[in-house]
Design an enzyme around this catalytic site. Structure first.
Site, mmCIF file in Angstrom:
data_model
loop_
_atom_site.group_PDB
_atom_site.id
_atom_site.type_symbol
_atom_site.label_atom_id
_atom_site.label_comp_id
_atom_site.label_asym_id
_atom_site.label_seq_id
_atom_site.Cartn_x
_atom_site.Cartn_y
_atom_site.Cartn_z
ATOM 1 N N SER A 8 30.372 -30.225 -14.264
ATOM 2 C CA SER A 8 30.715 -29.276 -13.207
ATOM 3 C C SER A 8 32.207 -29.441 -12.922
ATOM 4 O O SER A 8 32.660 -30.558 -12.642
ATOM 5 C CB SER A 8 29.881 -29.569 -11.962
ATOM 6 O OG SER A 8 30.279 -28.698 -10.931
ATOM 7 N N CYS B 238 32.383 -26.068 -9.208
ATOM 8 C CA CYS B 238 31.991 -26.265 -7.813
ATOM 9 C C CYS B 238 33.192 -26.460 -6.890
ATOM 10 O O CYS B 238 33.024 -26.718 -5.703
ATOM 11 C CB CYS B 238 31.015 -27.423 -7.674
ATOM 12 S SG CYS B 238 31.735 -29.010 -8.118
ATOM 13 N N LYS C 268 52.215 7.668 -8.155
ATOM 14 C CA LYS C 268 52.582 8.987 -7.641
ATOM 15 C C LYS C 268 52.985 9.908 -8.800
ATOM 16 O O LYS C 268 52.495 11.031 -8.922
ATOM 17 C CB LYS C 268 53.732 8.850 -6.644
ATOM 18 C CG LYS C 268 54.044 10.141 -5.889
ATOM 19 C CD LYS C 268 55.351 10.019 -5.129
ATOM 20 C CE LYS C 268 55.228 9.223 -3.864
ATOM 21 N NZ LYS C 268 54.740 10.003 -2.734
ATOM 22 N N TYR D 80 27.192 -21.236 -14.525
ATOM 23 C CA TYR D 80 27.136 -20.821 -13.124
ATOM 24 C C TYR D 80 28.450 -21.080 -12.403
ATOM 25 O O TYR D 80 29.292 -21.850 -12.874
ATOM 26 C CB TYR D 80 25.991 -21.540 -12.380
ATOM 27 C CG TYR D 80 26.197 -23.024 -12.211
ATOM 28 C CD1 TYR D 80 26.944 -23.530 -11.156
ATOM 29 C CD2 TYR D 80 25.651 -23.921 -13.125
ATOM 30 C CE1 TYR D 80 27.139 -24.899 -11.011
ATOM 31 C CE2 TYR D 80 25.840 -25.286 -12.993
ATOM 32 C CZ TYR D 80 26.600 -25.772 -11.928
ATOM 33 O OH TYR D 80 26.810 -27.111 -11.787
ATOM 34 N N HIS E 137 50.620 4.737 9.888
ATOM 35 C CA HIS E 137 50.884 3.475 9.203
ATOM 36 C C HIS E 137 49.891 2.398 9.633
ATOM 37 O O HIS E 137 49.294 1.707 8.799
ATOM 38 C CB HIS E 137 52.318 3.034 9.500
ATOM 39 C CG HIS E 137 52.679 1.740 8.872
ATOM 40 N ND1 HIS E 137 52.575 0.547 9.541
ATOM 41 C CD2 HIS E 137 53.099 1.442 7.622
ATOM 42 C CE1 HIS E 137 52.940 -0.422 8.727
ATOM 43 N NE2 HIS E 137 53.269 0.095 7.556
ATOM 44 N N ARG F 152 46.137 10.424 -4.849
ATOM 45 C CA ARG F 152 45.885 9.097 -5.410
ATOM 46 C C ARG F 152 44.481 8.694 -4.988
ATOM 47 O O ARG F 152 43.909 9.270 -4.050
ATOM 48 C CB ARG F 152 46.907 8.086 -4.893
ATOM 49 C CG ARG F 152 46.883 7.948 -3.397
ATOM 50 C CD ARG F 152 47.999 7.091 -2.858
ATOM 51 N NE ARG F 152 48.019 7.210 -1.409
ATOM 52 C CZ ARG F 152 49.009 6.833 -0.631
ATOM 53 N NH1 ARG F 152 50.091 6.323 -1.160
ATOM 54 N NH2 ARG F 152 48.944 6.962 0.672
ATOM 55 N N GLU G 229 37.025 -33.414 -13.118
ATOM 56 C CA GLU G 229 38.056 -33.145 -12.111
ATOM 57 C C GLU G 229 39.299 -34.001 -12.319
ATOM 58 O O GLU G 229 40.222 -33.986 -11.512
ATOM 59 C CB GLU G 229 37.487 -33.306 -10.694
ATOM 60 C CG GLU G 229 36.693 -34.567 -10.478
ATOM 61 C CD GLU G 229 35.961 -34.621 -9.143
ATOM 62 O OE1 GLU G 229 36.263 -33.836 -8.248
ATOM 63 O OE2 GLU G 229 35.076 -35.492 -9.013
ATOM 64 N N ARG H 225 27.696 -32.515 -1.331
ATOM 65 C CA ARG H 225 28.616 -33.652 -1.149
ATOM 66 C C ARG H 225 27.920 -34.675 -0.260
ATOM 67 O O ARG H 225 27.834 -34.481 0.954
ATOM 68 C CB ARG H 225 29.910 -33.193 -0.489
ATOM 69 C CG ARG H 225 30.804 -32.324 -1.358
ATOM 70 C CD ARG H 225 32.052 -31.948 -0.569
ATOM 71 N NE ARG H 225 33.101 -31.369 -1.364
ATOM 72 C CZ ARG H 225 33.336 -30.055 -1.472
ATOM 73 N NH1 ARG H 225 32.567 -29.192 -0.836
ATOM 74 N NH2 ARG H 225 34.336 -29.618 -2.206
ATOM 75 N N ASP I 256 40.126 -31.083 -7.230
ATOM 76 C CA ASP I 256 40.846 -32.252 -7.733
ATOM 77 C C ASP I 256 41.538 -31.961 -9.056
ATOM 78 O O ASP I 256 42.624 -32.477 -9.317
ATOM 79 C CB ASP I 256 39.884 -33.440 -7.887
ATOM 80 C CG ASP I 256 39.743 -34.193 -6.572
ATOM 81 O OD1 ASP I 256 40.785 -34.516 -5.975
ATOM 82 O OD2 ASP I 256 38.606 -34.437 -6.145
ATOM 83 N N GLY J 255 54.647 3.163 2.500
ATOM 84 C CA GLY J 255 55.733 2.986 3.458
ATOM 85 C C GLY J 255 56.647 1.794 3.185
ATOM 86 O O GLY J 255 57.550 1.539 3.963
ATOM 87 N N ARG K 108 61.680 9.962 -4.279
ATOM 88 C CA ARG K 108 60.681 9.040 -3.714
ATOM 89 C C ARG K 108 60.329 7.940 -4.694
ATOM 90 O O ARG K 108 60.286 8.147 -5.897
ATOM 91 C CB ARG K 108 59.366 9.783 -3.419
ATOM 92 C CG ARG K 108 59.454 10.844 -2.377
ATOM 93 C CD ARG K 108 58.114 11.594 -2.379
ATOM 94 N NE ARG K 108 58.206 12.850 -1.677
ATOM 95 C CZ ARG K 108 57.795 13.032 -0.428
ATOM 96 N NH1 ARG K 108 57.265 12.051 0.246
ATOM 97 N NH2 ARG K 108 57.913 14.207 0.138
ATOM 98 N N ARG L 196 25.747 -34.881 -5.694
ATOM 99 C CA ARG L 196 26.858 -35.697 -6.181
ATOM 100 C C ARG L 196 26.815 -37.068 -5.520
ATOM 101 O O ARG L 196 26.662 -37.165 -4.298
ATOM 102 C CB ARG L 196 28.191 -35.013 -5.870
ATOM 103 C CG ARG L 196 29.353 -35.840 -6.402
ATOM 104 C CD ARG L 196 30.662 -35.167 -6.155
ATOM 105 N NE ARG L 196 31.024 -35.213 -4.745
ATOM 106 C CZ ARG L 196 32.134 -34.651 -4.270
ATOM 107 N NH1 ARG L 196 32.941 -34.000 -5.076
ATOM 108 N NH2 ARG L 196 32.410 -34.735 -2.992
ATOM 109 N N MET M 12 58.640 1.220 0.517
ATOM 110 C CA MET M 12 59.908 1.502 -0.169
ATOM 111 C C MET M 12 60.519 2.789 0.394
ATOM 112 O O MET M 12 59.989 3.378 1.308
ATOM 113 C CB MET M 12 59.658 1.595 -1.668
ATOM 114 C CG MET M 12 59.316 0.243 -2.270
ATOM 115 S SD MET M 12 59.113 0.313 -4.034
ATOM 116 C CE MET M 12 57.547 1.114 -4.214
HETATM 117 C C1 PEP Z 1 36.539 -30.772 -6.419
HETATM 118 O O1 PEP Z 1 37.331 -31.698 -6.539
HETATM 119 O O2 PEP Z 1 36.732 -29.630 -6.854
HETATM 120 C C2 PEP Z 1 35.278 -30.999 -5.707
HETATM 121 C C3 PEP Z 1 34.369 -30.046 -5.635
HETATM 122 O O3 PEP Z 1 35.147 -32.164 -5.067
HETATM 123 P P1 PEP Z 1 35.791 -32.478 -3.632
HETATM 124 O O4 PEP Z 1 36.386 -31.224 -3.113
HETATM 125 O O5 PEP Z 1 34.695 -32.990 -2.804
HETATM 126 O O6 PEP Z 1 36.810 -33.520 -3.994
HETATM 127 MG MG MG Z 2 36.701 -33.684 -6.110
#
Ligand code: PEP
Ligand code: MG
Length: 916
Positions: free
Chosen positions: A807, A874, A38, A894, A481, A359, A788, A605, A812, A118, A109, A661, A120
Site C-alpha cells: 500500500s 492510502c 473564445k 484500489y 463577477h 462557451r 513509503e 492507523r 511519507d 475578467g 480581447r 497497520r 485579463m
Molecule cells: C503515509 O505515509 O502516506 C501514510 C498513509 O501513513 P501516515 O500518514 O500515517 O504516516
Molecule cells: Mg506514513
C-alpha cells in the site's frame, strides 16, 4: 513546453492569424489550444451560420513567442498578417480601419484555452480618434453616442494600455477623478446626462492627463492603437490577478492567451440596441430553462460589471419577441451542436442580433450533475459522456451543508431576515463580515469563517473570495463577477441584494426598512440557494444526500437530488476498475464510508486508536517503559482496547477487506510536553516526575519523522507487534465463531528493506499461529507492507517476496522522496507553487514525475516477482481525482481515501477508466 501540441504549420510557414466570418472561418471549436476558447468558438459559431461580427484571432503561439523573445513579435505579424486580416473585415463590412468617413472600429480581447472571466484585459471601440469620431457621429446619426464611445475608449486605453489604472485600490483612477469633477461642476449625477460638448471636454481632459502622467500624447493612429492593445492583452496574461486565478485553477503559465480582434457592434446606440448574457440552462440548479439577463442601450461590459442590475431574459420576450425567438432558436442550435449547456453573450444593434461569444457554461456541482443526467435522458449524450462531464470535485456541492431549517425559521421569526438577494451560488454559509478582500483573506488565514460583503466584486478580490465561506454583494446580477466566480469556486453567494447599503468607510452594513446595523466582525448568514440574508449565526447542517446516507433523517424518496446522485454513482461503478476503500479507525467512520460506497478499509492507523481517555496513558506508559517487563505490563492494558476496537471495525465492515497497520507513532506526538502533563501522568502511571522527565530526555529525537517509528519500533520491541497481532487475530476468531469470516490484512509500516519485513512477518506469523491454536478456530490473514520509503520503492522486487500486498503511503513517500517535511513545508510550498516548481501541492496531488515514478517502478517490479500482488494507495492523495487517475494508469487494485471523499473517488476512478 509541449509546442508540438499546438503547432499548426501551413504551407511550410507557421500560421499565426485565423480569420472568422459568417459561414467560413479558418478555425473551429477543436482548436482551443491554438485560438483560445473564445476564438475557437467564435470561429465555430460563424461556421454553423450564427450571426457573428467578422474578426480574427491571433494565436496563443504569438503570446508564447512574445514571452520567449523579450516581448517581440513574430516577423511580419504587424507588417502583413494583421493588415491582411483587417482587410478581410473591411471587405466584409464595407468599412475601413481609420477611415474618417466610415470607420471600422474593433474590440481587442483576450481568450485563453480555459476561460478566466475578467482576469485579463479588453479594449473596446478601438480605431476612434479626433477624425473617426466625426465619421462615427455622421454614420450613426448620433454624435452623442460617438463621443460617449470615444470617451470610454480613451479611458479604457489609458487604464489598460497606458497603465494608468492604479493597482492600489485606495488611489483613484485619474479618469474617474476627471469624470466626477465634471459631474460636480455641472451638478449632474449620471453619465447619461452629459452633452456632446461635455464629453468633448472630458476627452480633452483625459488626453491632457495622459500627457502629464506618461509624457506622451494619446496615440491617434489606429494602427498604433492596435499594436498597443494587442501588447496589453498579452501582458495581461501575467498580471497579478491572472496569476492568482491560474494557480487556483491549475492553469499552467506556458499556455498563454490568444487575442481576438473583432468588428464592433453597438448595444448602446439607442433604444433598439442592447446587450445580454445567457445560459442555455440554469447554471445554479441545472433546470432546463433559458436563463439570462440583458440591458437595453448598454455596452457588453455593463452587464457583467454589475454596475446596473440587468433585466431577466423573459422580459425581452415582451419587449422584443422577434429577437427573443431568435435567441431561443440559437439556444437550441447550440445545445444540439455542442451537446452541452452553453454560456452566450449577445448584442442587439438596431434590432439586429449578433453573437459575441459562446462557451461551455460554468455551473455549480449540483447543476453539473443534473444537466449530465438530464442530457442523457434527452439523448443528447450517453452515460459515458455524462460521467466525463462532471468534475469529481463538483460532487462536493451535493454533499455540502445547508442551514438547519428550524434555526433558520427561528431567525426569521426573530426578525433577523435582513433582505433577499439573488441565489447566485448554492449552499449555506455563516461567518464574520469583512468588507474588503485583503481583510477577508487575513481573517481566513487566522482560521475565521468569513463572509465577504462587497458593493460588488472585481477580479482583484479573488484571493479574498477564495478565503471566504460565502460572498454577499449589494449590486450585480446572476452573471455578475461575484456570481460567476463564486459558482466556479463552489462558494456560497448571494448577489445583487439591493436592499443593503454598504458603507466601506464606516465599516457598516445597513438595510432598508430595518434598524439593524452590522459592523465588520459581526456574524451574518447567507443562503445561496434562496438568496436570503440573515443577521447573526445560523447553524448549518448536512445536505440532502448526507441526510439520506449519513443521518438517515430523510427518506430517499423525499430528497429530490437523491435519484440524480444515485444514477451517477451507478454509472461510475459500472465503468470504474479501481476499488475504493476508505481510511478509517473507528466503526462509525467505517459505517459512513460504506454508505458512500467504500468497499473496504485501506488504512486503519492503530496509533489513532490510542488518543482518547485512559488509552493515551497506557500508551505513554508503554513508550516510557525502561524494559520489556514494564512494556508488557502496559501492553496488557492496551490489549483489550485493541481487541474490542478491531472487533467493532471488522463487524462494521462485514466481509469487506480491512487493512490494519501496525503501530506507527512518531514519538513526539505521544509524549507529554509540559511539566503539568508530566506531573499528571506521573500520578496515573506511578512513576516519579523526574524519572519520566529523564526518560523523555532519553527518547528525544532531533528528527522524529525519521526516528524510532514504523516497523523499527516492533523490531526493537517485538512485544508490541505480538500484542497487536494477538488483538487482530482474537477479534477475527471471535467474529468467525459468530459466523462472520474476515480476512484481516496486517500491514507493516515504514519498511525500507526486505529484511525488516521478514523479521516482522516472523513475529506476526508466530503470534497468529499461537492465537489460532488457542482459539481453536482457523482464520485467514494477509501480511503486507506500506511502501513509503524511497528505498522500499526501488527494491520492490525484493520486498514483494515477503509481502501479500503493497500500500503506497504517499504522505511519507512524498516527504522522503522530495526531502520535504510534511509538517513544515507550508512555509515555502505556496512560493514554490507561485514559481510553478510544482503545479499542485505535492502533498495534495501526487508529484507524478518523482513520487509517481517511484510508485511506477515499485508496482512494475513488485508484480514482476509476484503477479498477484495486491496494490493500493492510502496516503491523503488517494482522494485526489488526478492521483486517482494516475493510480488507475498504474494498474493499482484500489485507492483509499477519507470517508467523505469516497463518492468523489468513485467518479474519478470511472472517469479515469473512460479516459484510459
Ligand atoms: C503515509 O505515509 O502516506 C501514510 C498513509 O501513513 P501516515 O500518514 O500515517 O504516516
Ligand atoms: Mg506514513
Amino acid at each position: 513546453m509541449p509546442q508540438s501540441e499546438i503547432t499548426n504549420e501551413k504551407a511550410g510557414s507557421k500560421q499565426y492569424i485565423y480569420s472568422f466570418s459568417g459561414g467560413s472561418s479558418e478555425g473551429d471549436a477543436s482548436m482551443k489550444n491554438l485560438l483560445g476558447g473564445k476564438g475557437a468558438n467564435l470561429a465555430e459559431m460563424a461556421n454553423i451560420g450564427l450571426p457573428v461580427p467578422p474578426g480574427f484571432t491571433i494565436s496563443t503561439e504569438v503570446c508564447t513567442y512574445y514571452y520567449e523573445n523579450q516581448k517581440n513579435y513574430p516577423k511580419n505579424l504587424f507588417e502583413q498578417g494583421i493588415p491582411d486580416a483587417l482587410r478581410k473585415i473591411e471587405e466584409t463590412l464595407g468599412k475601413k480601419f481609420g477611415d474618417p468617413e466610415n470607420p471600422l472600429l474593433v474590440s481587442v480581447r483576450s481568450g485563453a484555452r480555459a476561460s478566466m472571466p475578467g482576469m485579463m484585459d479588453t479594449i473596446l471601440n478601438l480605431g476612434l480618434n479626433a477624425q473617426t469620431v466625426d465619421g462615427l457621429a455622421k454614420k450613426s446619426g448620433n454624435p452623442r453616442f460617438a463621443w460617449d464611445c470615444y470617451r470610454r475608449f480613451v479611458q479604457m486605453y489609458g487604464d489598460v494600455v497606458l497603465d494608468l489604472k492604479p493597482t492600489d485600490k485606495k488611489q483613484i483612477d485619474p479618469f474617474e477623478k476627471i469624470l466626477e469633477a465634471k459631474k460636480h461642476e455641472l451638478g449632474i449625477e449620471l453619465d447619461t446626462e452629459f452633452t456632446v460638448e461635455d464629453l468633448q471636454s472630458i476627452v480633452a481632459d483625459y488626453k491632457t492627463a495622459i500627457l502629464e502622467k506618461t509624457g506622451k500624447t494619446f496615440p491617434e493612429d489606429p494602427h498604433e492603437q492596435l499594436i498597443g492593445a494587442i501588447g496589453a492583452v498579452f501582458n495581461s496574461w501575467n498580471n497579478e490577478r491572472a496569476i492568482v486565478y491560474r494557480k487556483l485553477n491549475h492553469i499552467p503559465g506556458y499556455w498563454g492567451t490568444a487575442c481576438n480582434v473583432q468588428a464592433m457592434v453597438f448595444g448602446n446606440m439607442g433604444l433598439d440596441c442592447g446587450t445580454g448574457v445567457a445560459f442555455t440552462r440554469d447554471a445554479a440548479t441545472g433546470d432546463n430553462i433559458f436563463y439570462g439577463e440583458f440591458l437595453m442601450n448598454a455596452q457588453g461590459e455593463d452587464v457583467v460589471a454589475g454596475t446596473r442590475t440587468p433585466l431577466k431574459i423573459e422580459q425581452l420576450k415582451a419587449e422584443n419577441p422577434g429577437i427573443y425567438d431568435q435567441l431561443e432558436e440559437i439556444r437550441s442550435i447550440l445545445e444540439h451542436h455542442y451537446h452541452d449547456m452553453m454560456d452566450i453573450e449577445f448584442t442587439i444593434e438596431n434590432n439586429i442580433l449578433f453573437m459575441l461569444q459562446c462557451r461551455v457554461g460554468k455551473r455549480t456541482g449540483m447543476a453539473a450533475v443534473k444537466i449530465a443526467v438530464d442530457m442523457f435522458n434527452e439523448k443528447l449524450i450517453d452515460e459515458k459522456e455524462a460521467l466525463l462531464r462532471i468534475e469529481p470535485e463538483q460532487l462536493n456541492q451535493l454533499l455540502r451543508p445547508v442551514f438547519d431549517m428550524k434555526e433558520k425559521q427561528a431567525a426569521i421569526q426573530e426578525g433577523r431576515l435582513l433582505a433577499t438577494g439573488l441565489n447566485a451560488g448554492p449552499g449555506a454559509a455563516t461567518g464574520k463580515i469583512y468588507f474588503n478582500a485583503v481583510d477577508a483573506y487575513e481573517a481566513g488565514k487566522r482560521g475565521e469563517a468569513v463572509i465577504l460583503v462587497r458593493i460588488e466584486t472585481s477580479p482583484e478580490d479573488i484571493k479574498g473570495m477564495d478565503a471566504s465561506e460565502g460572498i454577499l454583494t449589494e449590486r450585480g446580477g446572476m452573471t455578475s463577477h461575484a456570481a460567476l466566480v463564486a459558482r466556479q469556486m463552489g462558494k456560497v453567494c448571494v448577489a445583487g441584494c439591493g436592499a443593503l447599503s454598504i458603507d466601506y468607510q464606516r465599516g457598516e452594513l445597513r438595510v432598508q426598512g430595518n434598524d439593524i446595523v452590522l459592523h465588520e466582525g459581526d456574524y451574518i448568514s447567507i443562503d445561496g440557494s434562496t438568496g436570503e440574508v440573515i443577521a447573526g449565526k445560523v447553524a448549518t447542517k448536512n445536505s440532502e444526500i448526507i441526510e439520506v446516507l449519513v443521518d438517515k433523517s430523510l427518506k430517499p424518496e423525499d430528497a429530490p437530488t437523491w435519484p440524480i446522485y444515485q444514477q451517477l454513482m451507478e454509472w461510475a461503478d459500472k465503468y470504474r476498475k479501481l476499488n475504493i476503500r476508505t481510511n478509517a479507525d473507528q466503526p462509525d467512520q467505517a459505517e459512513i464510508a460504506i454508505t458512500f460506497g467504500a468497499e473496504g478499509i485501506g488504512l486503519c492507523r492503530t496509533e489513532h486508536m490510542f488518543f482518547g481517555g485512559e488509552r493515551i496513558d497506557a500508551m505513554r506508559e508503554m513508550i516510557l517503559a525502561d524494559d520489556v517487563d514494564g512494556r508488557k505490563i502496559a501492553l496488557e492494558k492496551l490489549l483489550p482496547y485493541q481487541r474490542d476496537d478491531f472487533y467493532g471495525l471488522f463487524k462494521a465492515m462485514g466481509s469487506r477487506p480491512v487493512t490494519i497497520r501496525l503501530l506507527d507513532p512518531p514519538l513526539h506526538e505521544f509524549l507529554p510536553h509540559t511539566d503539568d502533563e508530566i506531573r499528571a501522568l506521573s500520578i496515573k502511571i506511578g512513576r516519579s516526575f523526574e524519572e519520566i522527565k529523564e526518560r523523555i530526555g532519553d527518547l528525544h529525537e532531533f528528527n522524529p519523522m525519521l526516528g524510532l517509528r514504523g516497523c523499527r519500533l516492533g523490531i526493537l520491541h517485538p512485544e508490541i507487534t505480538v500484542m497487536q497481532v494477538r488483538a487482530i487475530i482474537e477479534a477475527a476468531c471471535k467474529l468467525k465463531k459468530e459466523g462472520l469470516e474476515v480476512v484481516p490484512e496486517i500491514m507493516v509500516p515504514l519498511v525500507s528493506t526486505v529484511k525488516e519485513l521478514e523479521i516482522t512477518s516472523e513475529v506476526i506469523h508466530k503470534t497468529a499461529r499461537s492465537v489460532i491454536a488457542e482459539q481453536g478456530t482457523g482464520v485467514k490473514y494477509l501480511v503486507g507492507t506500506m511502501i513509503e520509503v524511497p528505498r522500499a520503492a526501488i527494491t520492490s522486487d525484493q520486498i514483494a517476496t515477503a509481502a501479500d500486498f503493497f500500500s503506497y503511503g504517499t504522505n511519507d513517500l512524498t516527504q522522503m522522496g522530495l526531502g520535504m517535511s510534511r509538517d513544515d513545508s507550508g512555509q515555502f510550498l505556496p512560493i514554490y507553487q507561485q514559481h510553478e516548481i510544482f503545479a499542485r501541492n505535492p502533498f495534495e496531488s501526487i508529484d507524478k514525475d518523482g513520487v509517481g515514478r517511484l510508485m511506477s517502478i515499485s508496482a512494475k517490479e513488485g508484480r514482476a516477482v509476484k503477479p498477484e500482488l495486491k496494490l493500493g494507495i492510502c496516503g491523503e492523495h488517494g482522494g485526489d481525482p488526478s492521483t486517482v487517475e494516475f493510480c488507475h494508469q498504474l494498474g493499482l487494485n484500489y485507492v483509499s481515501c477519507s470517508p467523505y471523499r469516497v463518492p468523489i473517488a468513485r467518479l474519478a476512478a470511472a472517469r479515469a477508466a473512460l479516459k484510459g
